[in-house]
Design a protein around this motif. Structure first.
Motif, short mmCIF file in Angstrom:
data_model
loop_
_atom_site.label_atom_id
_atom_site.label_comp_id
_atom_site.label_asym_id
_atom_site.label_seq_id
_atom_site.Cartn_x
_atom_site.Cartn_y
_atom_site.Cartn_z
N GLY A 69 0.88 -1.19 0.02
CA GLY A 69 -0.14 -0.03 0.00
C GLY A 69 0.74 1.33 -0.09
O GLY A 69 0.25 2.23 0.43
N VAL A 70 1.97 1.37 -0.65
CA VAL A 70 2.82 2.47 -0.39
C VAL A 70 2.35 3.38 -1.55
O VAL A 70 2.36 4.65 -1.26
CB VAL A 70 4.43 1.95 -0.81
CG1 VAL A 70 5.10 3.19 -1.02
CG2 VAL A 70 4.79 0.99 0.56
N PHE A 71 2.06 2.94 -2.68
CA PHE A 71 1.54 3.72 -3.65
C PHE A 71 -0.07 4.00 -3.51
O PHE A 71 -0.79 2.90 -3.56
CB PHE A 71 1.89 3.08 -5.22
CG PHE A 71 3.35 2.75 -5.40
CD1 PHE A 71 4.34 3.97 -5.36
CD2 PHE A 71 3.84 1.51 -5.33
CE1 PHE A 71 5.62 3.69 -5.43
CE2 PHE A 71 5.24 1.36 -5.54
CZ PHE A 71 6.13 2.39 -5.67
N GLN A 72 -0.47 5.04 -3.89
CA GLN A 72 -1.78 5.35 -3.94
C GLN A 72 -2.59 5.12 -5.06
O GLN A 72 -3.71 4.92 -5.21
CB GLN A 72 -2.18 6.52 -3.45
CG GLN A 72 -1.65 6.66 -1.93
CD GLN A 72 -1.88 8.41 -1.33
OE1 GLN A 72 -2.47 9.06 -1.94
NE2 GLN A 72 -1.58 8.44 0.05
N SER A 73 -1.79 5.50 -6.18
CA SER A 73 -2.57 5.37 -7.75
C SER A 73 -2.37 4.00 -8.41
O SER A 73 -2.98 4.00 -9.44
CB SER A 73 -1.41 6.31 -8.44
OG SER A 73 -0.21 5.79 -8.53
N THR A 74 -1.87 2.99 -7.79
CA THR A 74 -2.08 1.58 -8.21
C THR A 74 -2.72 0.82 -7.52
O THR A 74 -2.64 0.88 -6.26
CB THR A 74 -0.70 0.95 -8.50
OG1 THR A 74 0.16 0.93 -7.23
CG2 THR A 74 0.47 2.19 -9.44
N LYS A 75 -3.12 -0.19 -8.16
CA LYS A 75 -4.25 -1.00 -7.21
C LYS A 75 -3.64 -2.56 -7.67
O LYS A 75 -2.85 -2.97 -8.50
CB LYS A 75 -5.67 -1.01 -7.79
CG LYS A 75 -6.23 0.37 -7.54
CD LYS A 75 -7.02 -0.07 -6.14
CE LYS A 75 -7.57 1.31 -5.86
NZ LYS A 75 -8.26 1.81 -4.50
#
Length: 75
Positions: A69-75
């Motif tokens: 969950g480090v990146f907010q723009s990728t799922k």
């Protein structure tokens, strides 16, 4: 009365003589410091980076960070 004559002080080229001595000393010391930094710090650091990137998988790291969950723009 024994009077021993003092030698005359050197007045001509005194600064040039002192500077020559100190500049040579400064150059020798700076070369020693540069060589010790190169072989004591820079070379081990280069080797550590080379060893790290020899087996590094950036996509694996990206997937681990994405799952954490480090990146907010990728799922």
């Amino acid at each position: 009365m024994s009077s021993s004559a003092l030698p005359k002080p050197q007045m001509r080229d005194l600064l040039a003589k002192c500077l020559r001595f100190h500049i040579v000393g400064a150059i020798i010391v700076s070369l020693e410091v540069a060589a010790s930094y190169e072989f004591g710090v820079a070379e081990p650091r280069k080797k550590a980076y080379a060893d790290f990137y020899k087996n590094h998988d950036s996509m694996k790291d990206f997937e681990e960070m994405r799952k954490a969950g480090v990146f907010q723009s990728t799922k």
